[in-house]
Write an enzyme that holds these catalytic residues in place. Structure first.
Site, short mmCIF file in Angstrom:
data_model
loop_
_atom_site.label_atom_id
_atom_site.label_comp_id
_atom_site.label_asym_id
_atom_site.label_seq_id
_atom_site.Cartn_x
_atom_site.Cartn_y
_atom_site.Cartn_z
N CYS A 251 -9.67 11.95 -5.65
CA CYS A 251 -9.90 11.78 -4.21
C CYS A 251 -9.05 12.81 -3.47
O CYS A 251 -8.20 13.48 -4.06
CB CYS A 251 -9.50 10.37 -3.80
SG CYS A 251 -7.76 10.03 -4.17
N CYS B 244 -0.39 9.64 0.97
CA CYS B 244 -1.75 9.91 1.46
C CYS B 244 -1.92 9.44 2.91
O CYS B 244 -1.38 8.40 3.32
CB CYS B 244 -2.73 9.18 0.56
SG CYS B 244 -4.44 9.38 1.10
N HIS C 128 2.03 -3.57 -7.26
CA HIS C 128 1.60 -2.18 -7.10
C HIS C 128 2.51 -1.46 -6.10
O HIS C 128 2.86 -2.00 -5.05
CB HIS C 128 0.15 -2.15 -6.59
CG HIS C 128 -0.49 -0.80 -6.69
ND1 HIS C 128 -0.19 0.21 -5.80
CD2 HIS C 128 -1.40 -0.29 -7.55
CE1 HIS C 128 -0.91 1.28 -6.12
NE2 HIS C 128 -1.64 1.01 -7.18
N GLU D 60 2.01 0.83 -3.95
CA GLU D 60 1.52 0.99 -2.58
C GLU D 60 1.74 -0.29 -1.77
O GLU D 60 2.18 -0.24 -0.61
CB GLU D 60 0.03 1.36 -2.57
CG GLU D 60 -0.51 1.55 -1.16
CD GLU D 60 -2.02 1.66 -1.11
OE1 GLU D 60 -2.61 2.36 -1.95
OE2 GLU D 60 -2.61 1.02 -0.22
N THR E 170 -5.20 0.11 -0.25
CA THR E 170 -6.38 0.97 0.01
C THR E 170 -7.42 0.96 -1.09
O THR E 170 -8.55 1.39 -0.86
CB THR E 170 -5.92 2.43 0.19
OG1 THR E 170 -5.13 2.79 -0.94
CG2 THR E 170 -5.13 2.62 1.46
N SER F 264 -5.69 0.90 -9.84
CA SER F 264 -6.37 -0.19 -9.14
C SER F 264 -7.82 0.16 -8.83
O SER F 264 -8.74 -0.63 -9.07
CB SER F 264 -5.61 -0.48 -7.84
OG SER F 264 -6.32 -1.40 -7.05
S1 SF4 Z 1 -5.47 6.03 -0.32
FE1 SF4 Z 1 -5.24 6.40 -2.52
S2 SF4 Z 1 -7.35 6.34 -3.33
FE2 SF4 Z 1 -7.50 6.60 -1.09
S3 SF4 Z 1 -7.65 8.83 -0.76
FE3 SF4 Z 1 -5.49 8.25 -0.60
S4 SF4 Z 1 -4.65 8.55 -2.67
FE4 SF4 Z 1 -6.89 8.48 -2.84
#
Ligand code: SF4
Length: 406
Positions: A69, A158, A186, A188, A255, A324
């Site tokens: 991604c 991100c 996790h 995140e 996410t 995930s």
């Molecule tokens: S939140 Fe995670 S899965 Fe979504 S674009 Fe960003 S890195 Fe990729």
């Protein structure tokens, strides 16, 4: 050079850390290495052939969205730029940069060390050290620790994760408890929860609709708050008081969760809050914001479309077992087809044997006779957001070889 000597995501008033958030102006210098490590010409060819490969009795259908991604692409790019920019300094990752063993091993081979490998390693860091923060972010506690040590930080968090944090902070500042649909273990979700606390708020993490139902039951009745605390001993902020902290809630997601489940959980909480406080008062007790990232959503939609449009005998989903978004792709596939979630192409041992982790299981298993031994076979293929294309290409090559002689 795109450096900023300010904190990236928190409240620190002063910091001696130098923080890079927009790369290190070496994108072109590392582009060749990245392509060599992760690109696949075979995958490009399959994409150009309407995402289909035909070889003898084998047909492979690729999902129309799969693999790296934008957030992972950027994080890996920045990690390579970091190694190039600081060849003589110790470069660390806080832990896995993304949940793909192949990519993490490549970084180790480039001399990038992992703080998570050695207990207490963070306490030995100095201002000479360079630390890469992963795509899913780090907790405020870790960020503050790194800043206190004066390390140079490369922040690859991100933008979609930052968007979640923005909403969680808004909830905290408005007096709403963040109810996070995510995995409490996790990175995140831990980082997101820490944002709520940093901004004076509280949080509760629910993993699935069964856990959400426990909280919703309490919200409706106001009875037995201890049941909530017993069920979520490690998934609530310190001092969590269900009576006080579930009067005003704001929904957020990790996410990479399953979109359909997140929406269902949102509706469950909305209904419970409506029952408790009435529809006219709902707005002052309940807020929601869709924080599933578009890349996750696109990959889930693409695999649903593949299953609807193609007739496949089985699905293969490639990605780390702790990824995930990959696990959720496998869940979608397993609802309608025999599905094999594999960590890498080597799991395709032979046409007779496959190593994979079944949906819902915590261990890898070996299955015999997974691929039809004769006659036409149609395989659907997708990969998680942290899986590079070269692994998908290698998997396709193995499938071709397994079916070539039969
Ligand atoms: S939140 Fe995670 S899965 Fe979504 S674009 Fe960003 S890195 Fe990729």
């Amino acid at each position: 050079m795109c450096a900023e000597s300010a904190h990236s995501s928190g409240n620190l008033s002063s910091s001696s850390s130098l923080i890079f958030r927009k790369g290190l102006d070496l994108k072109h210098a590392v582009a060749g290495m990245l392509a060599e490590s992760y690109h696949s010409e075979l995958v490009d060819q399959i994409k150009a052939s309407d995402f289909t490969l035909q070889s003898g009795r084998l047909t492979v259908h690729l999902a129309r969205e799969f693999g790296f991604c934008y957030g992972v692409d950027r994080a890996v790019d920045y990690a390579y730029q970091t190694r190039r920019r600081f060849p003589d300094r110790a470069v660390y990752l806080t832990g896995e940069i993304i949940h793909n063993p192949h990519v993490n091993d490549q970084l180790r081979a480039m001399g990038v060390r992992f703080l998570s490998d050695t207990k207490g390693a963070i306490d030995t860091l100095t201002a000479d050290d360079v630390i890469i923060l992963p795509a899913f972010g780090v907790t405020m506690a870790m960020l503050q620790q790194l800043e206190r040590r004066g390390c140079t930080l490369i922040d690859t968090t991100c933008g979609s994760v930052l968007n979640v944090w923005k909403n969680v902070r808004r909830y905290a500042e408005g007096g709403y408890t963040s109810v996070i649909h995510g995995k409490v273990w996790h990175e995140e979700t831990q980082a997101t929860a820490s944002q709520a606390v940093e901004y004076g708020g509280r949080y509760l993490v629910v993993f699935n609709d069964a856990e959400a139902a426990v909280v919703c039951d309490y919200i409706r009745t106001g009875q037995n708050p201890a049941s909530v605390l017993e069920r979520f001993p490690r998934a609530v902020s310190t001092g969590f008081d269900p009576e006080r902290d579930l009067q005003r809630i704001g929904l957020a997601n990790q996410t990479t969760m399953l979109m359909s489940e997140s929406l269902q959980i949102e509706q469950m909480f909305k209904a419970a809050m409506t029952d408790r406080y009435g529809a006219t008062s709902l707005a002052s007790h309940f807020q929601a914001f869709d924080t599933i990232c578009s890349a996750t959503q696109d990959r889930q939609d693409a695999v649903v479309a593949l299953l609807a449009e193609q007739t496949v005998d089985l699905m293969i989903v490639i990605g780390g077992y702790n990824s995930s978004n990959t696990c959720n792709l496998a869940r979608i596939c397993a609802n309608s087809k025999p599905t094999f979630h594999i960590a890498d192409p080597e799991c395709l041992v032979s046409g007779e044997e496959i190593r994979h982790r079944p949906v819902g299981s915590k261990t890898e298993e070996t299955t015999k006779g997974w691929l039809p031994a004769s006659g036409p076979v149609s395989v659907g293929l997708t990969s998680g957001a942290s899986t590079p294309d070269n692994l998908v290409g290698d998997a396709v090559r193995r499938l071709v070889s397994f079916t070539a002689a039969t």
